[in-house]
Design an enzyme around this catalytic site. Structure first.
Site, PDB file in Angstrom:
ATOM      1  CG  ASP A 222      -2.125   0.972   0.995  1.00 32.65           C
ATOM      2  OD1 ASP A 222      -2.516   1.196  -0.161  1.00 32.65           O
ATOM      3  OD2 ASP A 222      -2.631   1.520   1.982  1.00 32.65           O
ATOM      4  CE  LYS A 224      -2.775   4.980   1.209  1.00 33.94           C
ATOM      5  NZ  LYS A 224      -4.199   4.699   1.234  1.00 33.94           N
ATOM      6  CG  ASN A 227       0.117   4.703   3.777  1.00 31.43           C
ATOM      7  OD1 ASN A 227      -0.640   5.378   4.459  1.00 31.43           O
ATOM      8  ND2 ASN A 227      -0.239   3.567   3.228  1.00 31.43           N
TER       9      ASN A 227
END
Length: 430
Positions: A222, A224, A227
């Protein structure tokens, strides 16, 4: 058909046996949880724990304590004397050990708060999650994965560190490094694009963190800008391990559909098996956005964006160097079997010409001066956080427990075994 079991002249049908086993299992589970709660309450008051009668009850051997102090982690719900002793031999962390100052983030399961430890006055980011929401959305696995990954990655310079995790009847708490330089996304939005040396620096720090995760057989999944945080010096800190997949060997694959639409790799979109190369696709998407200002296949229309991801080539305009465009082409390769990183993982990126200006040893030791230092005056300076969060009131419910014991509360209470974690006593709140 019923299968009859005869023992000592007693006929029991298979169905009836199953019923009895189910009742006994539920009874034992209930008793186990009751004992858990009792021992947790007991060991959270150390002066009672030292009482001779309590010692006898727990069969605590005083000679074991020094050995137990070296335990680096403790499963939740102390069910043995050793465990009870380990808990009593170090400071037990509780919600009211902190002053909660501001909300700095919000998610579907709870919130992240800036908190100050009352005793040491050190600042932490405390992530507080509501158990019943996690259970309702069937996300227990993701949360336990996050906690497990955080525990493993405490030693990497570009991964957020976990200091403690603990739980109450209805909430889970992660006590994390407090990072206040803001999201990479926030800075990218303000500046539109980053120049190549700056984008290279961030991509290198992110790649080294992903390579480290892969070496532990963990796929991040995840990546991105939201984050990816900057610390007060301007170094990268990767956070949010809720979507990590653990236990994937070098050639292992998984098929869970998750991630963020703009950054989804084609194989994830098509619900095909995918592996660690999914992270290199995501890094390509983030690097592309840093250099060009938008994700590579972006469209306001989600269906069109999905179509672009599956069928369109990324547009690589010449305002980026040949080496940069070549790296993006390798990372954004739709066929994961031909993607950069498929053979030697991080090493393929490390020795790519785009990263030739990077001294990786210096990078890992944080000896490279970051290209941008966020302007923060101190830990309580929240200028790089979204005011949408920081203006919200901090509720006092963080330190309170649900007192009404309903069946859903009871389910939530025992749904996260092994969640609590704390370093050995001598490392507590270093």
């Amino acid at each position: 058909p019923t299968m009859a079991v005869t023992e000592a002249g007693c006929d029991l049908t298979y169905c009836r046996m199953r019923g009895i086993v189910a009742v006994l299992t539920a009874f034992i589970k209930e008793r186990k949880m009751g004992l858990n709660d009792f021992i947790q309450k007991l060991v959270s008051t150390p002066h009672i724990c030292q009482h001779v009668e309590v010692n006898n009850f727990l069969k605590i051997d005083k000679n074991q304590v020094p050995w137990l102090r070296t335990l680096s982690k403790c499963p939740d719900g102390p069910q043995t004397a050793a465990l009870a002793c380990a808990w009593s031999s170090r400071p037990l962390i509780k919600p009211y050990d902190f002053d909660y100052l501001k909300i700095i983030g919000k998610g579907s399961f709870g919130k992240v708060l800036l908190a100050r430890h009352k005793e040491t006055t050190k600042y932490y980011a405390v992530k507080v999650l509501q158990k019943k929401i996690i259970i309702k959305k069937k996300e227990q696995k993701h949360i336990m994965a996050e906690r497990s990954v955080l525990m493993k990655n405490i030693k990497h310079p570009f991964l957020v560190g976990l200091h403690y995790s603990f739980q109450t009847t209805d909430k889970l708490y992660f006590v994390l490094d407090y990072v206040n330089g803001g999201e990479l996304f926030y800075h990218l939005q303000r500046e539109r694009i980053f120049l190549e040396p700056r984008a290279r620096f961030y991509a290198a720090e992110i790649a080294s963190a992903l390579g480290y995760l892969h070496s532990l057989h963990i796929v991040y999944r995840d990546l991105k800008p939201e984050n990816i945080l900057l610390d007060s010096q301007g170094h990268i800190v990767l956070t949010d391990f809720g979507l990590c997949k653990e236990g994937l060997e070098a050639n292992g694959t998984t098929t869970t559909f998750c991630g963020t639409p703009e950054y989804l790799a084609p194989e994830v979109l098509q619900k095909q098996a995918y592996d660690r190369t999914v992270d290199w696709w995501c890094l390509g998407s983030v690097l592309y956005e840093m250099l060009y200002g938008l994700p590579p296949f972006y469209s306001r229309n989600t269906a069109e964006m999905y179509n672009n991801i599956l069928h369109k080539s990324p547009v690589l305009k010449p305002n980026v160097s040949n080496a940069g465009r070549e790296l993006l082409e390798g990372l954004l390769q739709k066929d994961r079997a031909r993607r950069l990183g498929v053979k030697d993982d991080f090493l393929e990126l490390k020795f790519h010409s785009f990263f030739s200006p990077i001294n990786w040893e210096d990078l890992m030791a944080k000896r490279i001066t970051p290209p941008f230092v966020p302007s923060v005056s101190g830990p309580t300076d929240l200028r790089h956080f979204d005011p949408e969060f920081t203006h919200l009131p901090v509720t006092s419910s963080l330190c309170t427990e649900t007192l009404t014991v309903t069946s859903s509360v009871r389910e939530a209470a025992g749904a996260f075994p092994g969640f609590s974690y704390g370093p050995p006593a001598e490392h507590a709140f270093m």
